[in-house]
Design a protein around this motif. Structure first.
Motif, mmCIF file in Angstrom:
data_model
loop_
_atom_site.group_PDB
_atom_site.id
_atom_site.type_symbol
_atom_site.label_atom_id
_atom_site.label_comp_id
_atom_site.label_asym_id
_atom_site.label_seq_id
_atom_site.Cartn_x
_atom_site.Cartn_y
_atom_site.Cartn_z
ATOM 1 N N ILE A 78 6.529 1.545 53.821
ATOM 2 C CA ILE A 78 5.270 0.808 53.622
ATOM 3 C C ILE A 78 5.067 0.472 52.146
ATOM 4 O O ILE A 78 4.694 -0.655 51.793
ATOM 5 C CB ILE A 78 4.078 1.625 54.156
ATOM 6 C CG1 ILE A 78 4.146 1.731 55.681
ATOM 7 C CG2 ILE A 78 2.750 0.979 53.737
ATOM 8 C CD1 ILE A 78 3.124 2.680 56.286
ATOM 9 N N LEU A 79 5.327 1.434 51.271
ATOM 10 C CA LEU A 79 5.128 1.202 49.838
ATOM 11 C C LEU A 79 6.064 0.113 49.308
ATOM 12 O O LEU A 79 5.680 -0.664 48.428
ATOM 13 C CB LEU A 79 5.336 2.503 49.060
ATOM 14 C CG LEU A 79 4.287 3.596 49.301
ATOM 15 C CD1 LEU A 79 4.618 4.854 48.515
ATOM 16 C CD2 LEU A 79 2.891 3.104 48.940
ATOM 17 N N LYS A 80 7.272 0.027 49.862
ATOM 18 C CA LYS A 80 8.197 -1.022 49.443
ATOM 19 C C LYS A 80 7.700 -2.408 49.852
ATOM 20 O O LYS A 80 7.985 -3.405 49.185
ATOM 21 C CB LYS A 80 9.580 -0.768 50.039
ATOM 22 C CG LYS A 80 10.314 0.402 49.404
ATOM 23 C CD LYS A 80 11.680 0.624 50.042
ATOM 24 C CE LYS A 80 12.389 1.810 49.401
ATOM 25 N NZ LYS A 80 13.706 2.085 50.044
ATOM 26 N N ARG A 81 6.953 -2.452 50.942
ATOM 27 C CA ARG A 81 6.430 -3.737 51.432
ATOM 28 C C ARG A 81 5.319 -4.296 50.551
ATOM 29 O O ARG A 81 4.966 -5.465 50.662
ATOM 30 C CB ARG A 81 5.937 -3.576 52.867
ATOM 31 C CG ARG A 81 7.056 -3.395 53.891
ATOM 32 C CD ARG A 81 6.516 -2.946 55.237
ATOM 33 N NE ARG A 81 5.468 -3.849 55.734
ATOM 34 C CZ ARG A 81 4.627 -3.536 56.709
ATOM 35 N NH1 ARG A 81 4.700 -2.335 57.278
ATOM 36 N NH2 ARG A 81 3.719 -4.407 57.105
ATOM 37 N N PHE A 82 4.752 -3.470 49.666
ATOM 38 C CA PHE A 82 3.703 -3.941 48.766
ATOM 39 C C PHE A 82 4.237 -4.993 47.795
ATOM 40 O O PHE A 82 3.494 -5.865 47.343
ATOM 41 C CB PHE A 82 3.120 -2.778 47.955
ATOM 42 C CG PHE A 82 1.998 -2.050 48.641
ATOM 43 C CD1 PHE A 82 0.692 -2.469 48.484
ATOM 44 C CD2 PHE A 82 2.249 -0.950 49.432
ATOM 45 C CE1 PHE A 82 -0.354 -1.798 49.108
ATOM 46 C CE2 PHE A 82 1.224 -0.259 50.059
ATOM 47 C CZ PHE A 82 -0.079 -0.691 49.901
ATOM 48 N N ASN A 83 5.505 -4.893 47.440
ATOM 49 C CA ASN A 83 6.056 -5.721 46.378
ATOM 50 C C ASN A 83 5.915 -7.213 46.652
ATOM 51 O O ASN A 83 5.523 -7.989 45.763
ATOM 52 C CB ASN A 83 7.533 -5.376 46.153
ATOM 53 C CG ASN A 83 8.137 -6.178 45.018
ATOM 54 O OD1 ASN A 83 7.719 -6.054 43.867
ATOM 55 N ND2 ASN A 83 9.121 -7.013 45.328
ATOM 56 N N THR A 84 6.212 -7.650 47.885
ATOM 57 C CA THR A 84 6.198 -9.090 48.190
ATOM 58 C C THR A 84 4.817 -9.713 48.048
ATOM 59 O O THR A 84 4.656 -10.684 47.290
ATOM 60 C CB THR A 84 6.758 -9.342 49.606
ATOM 61 O OG1 THR A 84 8.116 -8.902 49.645
ATOM 62 C CG2 THR A 84 6.700 -10.821 49.957
ATOM 63 N N PRO A 85 3.777 -9.218 48.742
ATOM 64 C CA PRO A 85 2.464 -9.862 48.582
ATOM 65 C C PRO A 85 1.881 -9.698 47.186
ATOM 66 O O PRO A 85 1.229 -10.610 46.672
ATOM 67 C CB PRO A 85 1.590 -9.161 49.635
ATOM 68 C CG PRO A 85 2.261 -7.860 49.891
ATOM 69 C CD PRO A 85 3.719 -8.133 49.738
ATOM 70 N N GLN A 86 2.136 -8.539 46.562
ATOM 71 C CA GLN A 86 1.564 -8.329 45.231
ATOM 72 C C GLN A 86 2.193 -9.253 44.203
ATOM 73 O O GLN A 86 1.490 -9.838 43.367
ATOM 74 C CB GLN A 86 1.734 -6.869 44.820
ATOM 75 C CG GLN A 86 0.927 -6.512 43.571
ATOM 76 C CD GLN A 86 0.846 -5.019 43.380
ATOM 77 O OE1 GLN A 86 1.684 -4.266 43.855
ATOM 78 N NE2 GLN A 86 -0.155 -4.568 42.653
ATOM 79 N N THR A 87 3.511 -9.408 44.264
ATOM 80 C CA THR A 87 4.190 -10.324 43.349
ATOM 81 C C THR A 87 3.706 -11.754 43.571
ATOM 82 O O THR A 87 3.456 -12.497 42.615
ATOM 83 C CB THR A 87 5.716 -10.250 43.551
ATOM 84 O OG1 THR A 87 6.156 -8.917 43.282
ATOM 85 C CG2 THR A 87 6.434 -11.209 42.614
ATOM 86 N N ARG A 88 3.570 -12.133 44.833
ATOM 87 C CA ARG A 88 3.100 -13.482 45.179
ATOM 88 C C ARG A 88 1.688 -13.724 44.619
ATOM 89 O O ARG A 88 1.413 -14.791 44.058
ATOM 90 C CB ARG A 88 3.104 -13.630 46.699
ATOM 91 C CG ARG A 88 2.249 -14.762 47.242
ATOM 92 C CD ARG A 88 2.864 -16.113 47.043
ATOM 93 N NE ARG A 88 1.954 -17.167 47.516
ATOM 94 C CZ ARG A 88 2.314 -18.420 47.704
ATOM 95 N NH1 ARG A 88 3.555 -18.783 47.461
ATOM 96 N NH2 ARG A 88 1.439 -19.307 48.135
#
Length: 282
Positions: free
Chosen positions: A128-138
């Motif tokens: 779950i924590l790894k999935r944060f990267n995509t929306p946060q970077t966007r």
């Protein structure tokens, strides 16, 4: 000799099968009694025997796993609150046509740094924590783009795009915070290990996080802790008295413990038989 491994926080502990009477799901229904031992969490009436229950998390980690989990949940809520404040400030600057003074560089984002450094044995939480990267970077990339539109006088388009981000990537980010907290709660299903000294009646209960696996060991598999304790390494007396050695597993070590040493009558406190030959390690 056969052992069963249990998880306590980020530690693995091993007990001899012969020391285990039964395990059961912890329902938080213990009877409290006055006691100075912070690891003692209550009494369970088991097999018509009032059995003292000890939290191994407090003994081994100085705090219960539940307390650690609650602190992590609180921290995630704090990060979520900061993310909401950041996005709200961005929205206000676009709608009011004012300058946005907060950080828009994902490399400088404190939460992104925390996610990268955070370690846990909870594989689902890691995912779950790894999935944060995509929306946060966007979101951070779009923030720069939206601010650029605003500076060019294209406020209407900037407003449309900030609204789009709120309904897509920002909402995805918020749902991930919710999922992370839920995963921490769902993953924690503590059990009580009822130990025995005579093979039939309960001695004490130990609260652990979960059962892991079974292993068999030989004498040469046990690495003594003598070198550590002789150097003056600061170990709580209760913890030191129950440790019997380290067992090498595939990618880590398990701590072999003797539950009979955790809770003894006063006249047996200095007895050494259970700590050497009688425990079957030599």
């Amino acid at each position: 000799m056969d052992l069963i491994n249990f998880r306590v926080g980020q530690k693995t502990i091993s007990l001899k099968i012969l020391d285990i009477l039964l395990t059961e799901r912890f329902e938080n229904n213990l009877t409290s009694l006055p006691n100075d031992n912070k690891s003692f969490i209550g009494v369970k009436d088991y097999m018509d025997t009032p059995t003292p229950i000890f939290d191994l998390g407090i003994i081994l980690n100085n705090q219960s796993t539940d307390s650690i989990n609650q602190s992590l949940i609180t921290l995630l809520s704090s990060w979520e609150s900061k993310a909401k404040q950041w996005f709200k400030a961005l929205e206000k600057s676009i709608y009011d046509n004012t300058s946005f003074t907060m950080n828009t560089d994902i490399e400088q984002c404190d939460f992104a740094k925390w996610c990268e450094q955070f370690k846990t044995d909870n594989d689902d939480l890691n995912a779950i924590l790894k999935r944060f990267n995509t929306p946060q970077t966007r979101i951070y990339e779009q923030a720069k783009h939206i601010i650029s539109l605003q500076k060019k006088g294209m406020q209407s388009q900037a407003i449309n795009e900030i609204n789009s981000e709120r309904n897509t990537h920002f909402m995805q980010l918020i749902r991930l915070f919710e999922s992370a907290r839920e995963q921490i709660i769902l993953d924690y299903k503590p059990i009580i290990i009822f130990t025995t000294k005579d093979g039939s009646s309960p001695h004490i209960g130990l609260l652990v996080d979960k059962v892991e696996d079974n292993i068999s060991y030989k004498k040469e598999d046990i690495k003594p802790l003598t070198k550590i304790t002789e150097t003056g390494f600061d170990i709580d007396p209760q913890t030191k008295s129950m440790m019997r050695g380290l067992i090498k597993l595939a990618d880590k070590h398990s701590l072999l413990i003797d539950p009979s040493a955790i809770f003894r009558p006063a006249h047996l406190q200095h007895q050494k038989e259970e700590e050497t030959e009688a425990y079957g390690l030599f």
